[in-house]
Design a protein around this motif. Structure first.
Motif, PDB file in Angstrom:
ATOM      1  N   LEU A  31      35.573 -14.668  28.524  1.00  0.00           N
ATOM      2  CA  LEU A  31      34.208 -15.846  28.808  1.00  0.00           C
ATOM      3  C   LEU A  31      34.331 -15.386  30.627  1.00  0.00           C
ATOM      4  O   LEU A  31      32.370 -15.569  30.875  1.00  0.00           O
ATOM      5  CB  LEU A  31      34.236 -17.067  28.298  1.00  0.00           C
ATOM      6  CG  LEU A  31      32.725 -17.547  28.882  1.00  0.00           C
ATOM      7  CD1 LEU A  31      31.934 -17.386  27.855  1.00  0.00           C
ATOM      8  CD2 LEU A  31      33.301 -19.357  27.848  1.00  0.00           C
ATOM      9  N   GLU A  32      35.245 -15.985  31.249  1.00  0.00           N
ATOM     10  CA  GLU A  32      34.536 -16.169  32.965  1.00  0.00           C
ATOM     11  C   GLU A  32      34.578 -14.711  33.552  1.00  0.00           C
ATOM     12  O   GLU A  32      33.308 -14.943  34.425  1.00  0.00           O
ATOM     13  CB  GLU A  32      35.412 -17.180  33.588  1.00  0.00           C
ATOM     14  CG  GLU A  32      35.655 -18.255  33.144  1.00  0.00           C
ATOM     15  CD  GLU A  32      35.084 -19.115  33.267  1.00  0.00           C
ATOM     16  OE1 GLU A  32      34.151 -19.127  34.458  1.00  0.00           O
ATOM     17  OE2 GLU A  32      34.737 -19.764  32.397  1.00  0.00           O
ATOM     18  N   LYS A  80      30.362 -14.307  32.536  1.00  0.00           N
ATOM     19  CA  LYS A  80      29.497 -15.193  33.174  1.00  0.00           C
ATOM     20  C   LYS A  80      30.031 -14.656  34.778  1.00  0.00           C
ATOM     21  O   LYS A  80      28.384 -15.036  35.113  1.00  0.00           O
ATOM     22  CB  LYS A  80      30.521 -16.821  33.655  1.00  0.00           C
ATOM     23  CG  LYS A  80      30.177 -17.463  32.483  1.00  0.00           C
ATOM     24  CD  LYS A  80      30.692 -18.799  32.608  1.00  0.00           C
ATOM     25  CE  LYS A  80      31.167 -19.500  30.993  1.00  0.00           C
ATOM     26  NZ  LYS A  80      31.632 -21.031  31.102  1.00  0.00           N
ATOM     27  N   GLN A 114      26.111 -13.472  36.717  1.00  0.00           N
ATOM     28  CA  GLN A 114      25.419 -13.605  37.798  1.00  0.00           C
ATOM     29  C   GLN A 114      24.864 -12.698  38.816  1.00  0.00           C
ATOM     30  O   GLN A 114      23.908 -13.036  39.577  1.00  0.00           O
ATOM     31  CB  GLN A 114      26.541 -15.055  38.407  1.00  0.00           C
ATOM     32  CG  GLN A 114      26.195 -16.293  37.323  1.00  0.00           C
ATOM     33  CD  GLN A 114      27.841 -16.693  38.151  1.00  0.00           C
ATOM     34  OE1 GLN A 114      28.560 -16.604  38.871  1.00  0.00           O
ATOM     35  NE2 GLN A 114      28.273 -17.773  36.885  1.00  0.00           N
ATOM     36  N   VAL A 138      22.030  -7.755  30.115  1.00  0.00           N
ATOM     37  CA  VAL A 138      23.126  -8.528  29.352  1.00  0.00           C
ATOM     38  C   VAL A 138      21.883  -7.684  27.663  1.00  0.00           C
ATOM     39  O   VAL A 138      22.114  -8.206  26.635  1.00  0.00           O
ATOM     40  CB  VAL A 138      22.118 -10.288  28.618  1.00  0.00           C
ATOM     41  CG1 VAL A 138      20.469 -10.065  28.376  1.00  0.00           C
ATOM     42  CG2 VAL A 138      22.766 -10.619  27.535  1.00  0.00           C
ATOM     43  N   ASP A 176      31.726 -18.688  21.640  1.00  0.00           N
ATOM     44  CA  ASP A 176      30.726 -19.152  23.591  1.00  0.00           C
ATOM     45  C   ASP A 176      30.084 -18.001  23.938  1.00  0.00           C
ATOM     46  O   ASP A 176      29.407 -18.065  24.860  1.00  0.00           O
ATOM     47  CB  ASP A 176      32.369 -19.480  24.567  1.00  0.00           C
ATOM     48  CG  ASP A 176      33.242 -20.708  24.316  1.00  0.00           C
ATOM     49  OD1 ASP A 176      32.167 -21.686  23.290  1.00  0.00           O
ATOM     50  OD2 ASP A 176      33.988 -20.536  24.008  1.00  0.00           O
ATOM     51  N   HIS A 177      30.388 -16.626  23.920  1.00  0.00           N
ATOM     52  CA  HIS A 177      30.187 -15.647  24.717  1.00  0.00           C
ATOM     53  C   HIS A 177      28.461 -15.172  23.899  1.00  0.00           C
ATOM     54  O   HIS A 177      27.849 -14.816  24.784  1.00  0.00           O
ATOM     55  CB  HIS A 177      30.582 -13.936  24.172  1.00  0.00           C
ATOM     56  CG  HIS A 177      31.914 -14.020  24.427  1.00  0.00           C
ATOM     57  ND1 HIS A 177      33.115 -14.537  25.013  1.00  0.00           N
ATOM     58  CD2 HIS A 177      32.009 -13.056  25.725  1.00  0.00           C
ATOM     59  CE1 HIS A 177      33.706 -14.041  25.880  1.00  0.00           C
ATOM     60  NE2 HIS A 177      33.618 -13.316  26.544  1.00  0.00           N
ATOM     61  N   GLU A 217      27.112 -17.716  22.619  1.00  0.00           N
ATOM     62  CA  GLU A 217      25.890 -18.522  22.997  1.00  0.00           C
ATOM     63  C   GLU A 217      25.389 -18.333  24.738  1.00  0.00           C
ATOM     64  O   GLU A 217      24.227 -18.246  24.885  1.00  0.00           O
ATOM     65  CB  GLU A 217      26.597 -19.628  23.710  1.00  0.00           C
ATOM     66  CG  GLU A 217      25.637 -21.482  23.838  1.00  0.00           C
ATOM     67  CD  GLU A 217      27.140 -22.060  24.151  1.00  0.00           C
ATOM     68  OE1 GLU A 217      26.010 -22.978  24.735  1.00  0.00           O
ATOM     69  OE2 GLU A 217      27.594 -22.236  23.637  1.00  0.00           O
ATOM     70  N   LEU A 218      26.379 -17.299  25.642  1.00  0.00           N
ATOM     71  CA  LEU A 218      26.140 -16.923  27.248  1.00  0.00           C
ATOM     72  C   LEU A 218      25.394 -16.136  27.422  1.00  0.00           C
ATOM     73  O   LEU A 218      24.153 -16.020  27.485  1.00  0.00           O
ATOM     74  CB  LEU A 218      27.106 -16.468  27.877  1.00  0.00           C
ATOM     75  CG  LEU A 218      27.394 -16.007  29.747  1.00  0.00           C
ATOM     76  CD1 LEU A 218      26.535 -17.306  30.326  1.00  0.00           C
ATOM     77  CD2 LEU A 218      28.502 -15.404  29.584  1.00  0.00           C
ATOM     78  N   TYR A 219      25.272 -14.423  25.808  1.00  0.00           N
ATOM     79  CA  TYR A 219      24.041 -13.894  26.216  1.00  0.00           C
ATOM     80  C   TYR A 219      22.503 -14.320  25.416  1.00  0.00           C
ATOM     81  O   TYR A 219      21.244 -13.766  26.198  1.00  0.00           O
ATOM     82  CB  TYR A 219      24.507 -13.002  25.009  1.00  0.00           C
ATOM     83  CG  TYR A 219      25.996 -12.388  25.608  1.00  0.00           C
ATOM     84  CD1 TYR A 219      26.177 -12.055  26.939  1.00  0.00           C
ATOM     85  CD2 TYR A 219      26.799 -11.314  25.086  1.00  0.00           C
ATOM     86  CE1 TYR A 219      27.055 -11.739  28.136  1.00  0.00           C
ATOM     87  CE2 TYR A 219      27.620 -11.353  25.108  1.00  0.00           C
ATOM     88  CZ  TYR A 219      28.234 -10.932  26.542  1.00  0.00           C
ATOM     89  OH  TYR A 219      29.862 -10.483  26.860  1.00  0.00           O
ATOM     90  N   ARG A 228      21.497 -17.091  25.738  1.00  0.00           N
ATOM     91  CA  ARG A 228      20.948 -18.491  26.850  1.00  0.00           C
ATOM     92  C   ARG A 228      20.532 -17.468  27.897  1.00  0.00           C
ATOM     93  O   ARG A 228      19.443 -17.273  28.535  1.00  0.00           O
ATOM     94  CB  ARG A 228      22.390 -19.353  27.761  1.00  0.00           C
ATOM     95  CG  ARG A 228      21.737 -20.524  28.369  1.00  0.00           C
ATOM     96  CD  ARG A 228      22.283 -21.465  28.236  1.00  0.00           C
ATOM     97  NE  ARG A 228      23.740 -21.267  29.839  1.00  0.00           N
ATOM     98  CZ  ARG A 228      24.494 -20.637  29.147  1.00  0.00           C
ATOM     99  NH1 ARG A 228      25.175 -21.051  27.649  1.00  0.00           N
ATOM    100  NH2 ARG A 228      25.732 -20.154  30.312  1.00  0.00           N
ATOM    101  N   TYR A 229      21.113 -16.123  28.438  1.00  0.00           N
ATOM    102  CA  TYR A 229      20.798 -15.129  29.243  1.00  0.00           C
ATOM    103  C   TYR A 229      19.293 -14.296  28.852  1.00  0.00           C
ATOM    104  O   TYR A 229      18.877 -13.572  28.955  1.00  0.00           O
ATOM    105  CB  TYR A 229      21.338 -14.305  30.017  1.00  0.00           C
ATOM    106  CG  TYR A 229      21.780 -15.280  31.122  1.00  0.00           C
ATOM    107  CD1 TYR A 229      22.269 -14.400  32.642  1.00  0.00           C
ATOM    108  CD2 TYR A 229      22.951 -15.558  31.142  1.00  0.00           C
ATOM    109  CE1 TYR A 229      22.695 -15.058  33.582  1.00  0.00           C
ATOM    110  CE2 TYR A 229      23.594 -16.684  32.379  1.00  0.00           C
ATOM    111  CZ  TYR A 229      23.329 -15.970  32.734  1.00  0.00           C
ATOM    112  OH  TYR A 229      24.379 -16.575  34.478  1.00  0.00           O
TER     113      TYR A 229
END
Length: 464
Positions: free
Chosen positions: A197-198, A201, A205, A210, A232-233, A235-237, A239-240
């Motif tokens: 996950l990090e 991120k 950044q 994406v 978690d991935h 949700e991250l994608y 959000r982007y």
């Protein structure tokens, strides 16, 4: 026989033959690695000429020094400081000393057994193993972040191995967050585990796309996250700005992909959370793949009851047929014997309460045989019929080894002599009247809870 000669024993001759064979294989391996290296250098030189307009840049050197190799693979910073002093070059191609044999197509229908050689670099070795200080030293000595002799960059390597600090360091030194590997994958596509996950991120950044697609399957990073059950991935994608309903070459959206993956009991909740996020972002529950399978077909095949409930709550159709003429109920009944621990009875119950078509009565003995490991599944299914024609075939369908559920199966077989109870017939009449609205109407009726549960095919452990 002269004193200067001696007799070779069979063992000595065999040893010489083995030594000669090893020498020949070593020479062949070196030649093969040399061809790989020359091919890579040629491609790189062509690329450098196109970018710089000249070929004056120094090409990376080949390193076969075992001392250097040991320092890199063990992350020995002190040794590397001596081996890579200021002013030295860190742009090296590491030629592996080992390698497995594999069959490779040589053209014209011919195959040959060759050594699998994967060239690498000091950056790849240190980034993939999380040797952050060693990686920093190499970058300070001018190591190129874009070298990819094995088809992937060091950034791909660090993401694949979930080395977030090394990923960040490479990006800070100019690594391309959208670099495409030889197999058509970007670094985000290598983020396939929760621990990555990090890395994901940091990539976003530093400008990773994406919406980047793989060249072979046309998968986005969101497809990859869904395929591996990574909430978690996901949700991250999202959000982007990831597009939730992009379809790949097989017609799969990320939701189709998440539902289609084989899932062990410990994975069910992870995939449920992914689907929950995708549906919350507007994913379409009706999208079909090339075989006309919906997410509900796939969730039933993989026996994830929570996902089935979620899809039904979002309006999934229980009676859509795929190209094989099968509805979601067929898919779950075919896997019950393999998925008993997944509580398949919950899925059968939910589908029937949403108006699913039933199994042709003549096929019930076959269903009884394949689902006998899950009495609750059989109970729910049989309680959807007002009349059952129980014959000797039913009895023969149940293995004697399964008579640990003796009382349950005897309650079924006893129906060969007696009709269904009046209470059950009343239940069937009301359910037939409500049709696909059972799940909506029954909970709202002003009736005792135990009667509502009975109407919704609650388990009792026997058939009456």
């Amino acid at each position: 026989m002269s004193r200067s000669s001696f007799v070779f024993t069979p063992m000595a001759l065999r040893s010489l033959e083995l030594d000669e064979d090893m020498l020949e294989r070593y020479k062949y391996k070196r030649q093969l690695a040399s061809r790989h290296l020359n091919s890579y250098m040629l491609k790189k030189e062509t690329k450098d000429r196109a970018l710089l307009g000249s070929s004056t840049a120094l090409l990376p050197a080949v390193c076969q020094d075992v001392v250097v190799h040991n320092a890199l693979y063990t992350g020995n910073l002190e040794a590397m400081q001596h081996l890579f002093p200021r002013g030295s070059t860190a742009n090296l191609i590491i030629e592996p000393q080992g390698g497995d044999m594999r069959w490779v197509a040589t053209g014209q229908g011919l195959w040959s057994l060759t050594y699998e050689q994967e060239l690498t670099t000091p950056l790849h070795i240190t980034a993939g193993r999380g040797f952050k200080d060693c990686l920093r030293l190499l970058l300070q000595r001018g190591a190129s972040v874009e070298l990819a002799p094995g088809g992937t960059t060091a950034l791909h390597e660090s993401c694949e191995n979930c080395q977030s600090e090394c990923t960040k360091l490479l990006l800070m030194h100019g690594a391309n967050a959208n670099a495409v590997s030889e197999d058509g994958l970007m670094p985000l596509h290598f983020c396939t585990s929760p621990e990555s996950l990090e890395c994901a991120k940091y990539l976003l950044q530093y400008g990773a796309s994406v919406s980047g697609r793989t060249q072979n399957e046309d998968d986005t990073p969101l497809h990859v996250a869904a395929s591996n059950g990574l909430p978690d991935h996901t949700e991250l994608y999202l959000r982007y700005g990831a597009v939730v309903d992009k379809q790949n070459d097989e017609g799969f959206t990320p939701l189709n992909t998440a539902c289609s993956q084989p899932q062990e009991v410990q994975d069910l909740q992870r995939y449920f959370k992914v689907c929950q996020m995708l549906l919350g972002a507007g994913a379409d529950v009706h999208t079909m793949d090339q075989d006309k399978r919906t997410p509900l077909h796939m969730a039933c095949k993989n026996a994830n009851p929570d996902i089935v409930d979620l899809l039904l709550a979002h309006g999934a159709s229980v009676n859509n047929m795929d190209y094989g003429g099968e509805a979601p109920l067929h898919n779950i009944l075919k896997v019950v014997c393999y998925k008993v621990s997944h509580h398949p009875e919950r899925i059968v119950r939910a589908l029937l309460n949403h108006g699913s078509i039933r199994v042709w009565p003549g096929a019930l003995p076959k269903v009884l045989k394949h689902c006998s490991e899950s009495p609750r599944t059989i109970e729910v299914l049989l309680n959807a019929y007002s009349y059952l024609k129980v014959t000797d075939t039913w009895v023969e369908s149940v293995s004697t080894e399964l008579f640990k559920h003796k009382e349950f199966f005897e309650s079924i077989f006893s129906l060969a002599l007696t009709p269904r109870s009046l209470q059950h017939l009343a239940r069937c009449r009301l359910r037939n009247f409500l049709g696909g609205r059972v799940h909506k109407v029954v909970p709202k009726l002003d009736l005792p809870t135990f009667i509502k549960n009975y109407l919704l095919l609650e388990y009792r452990g026997y058939i009456h």
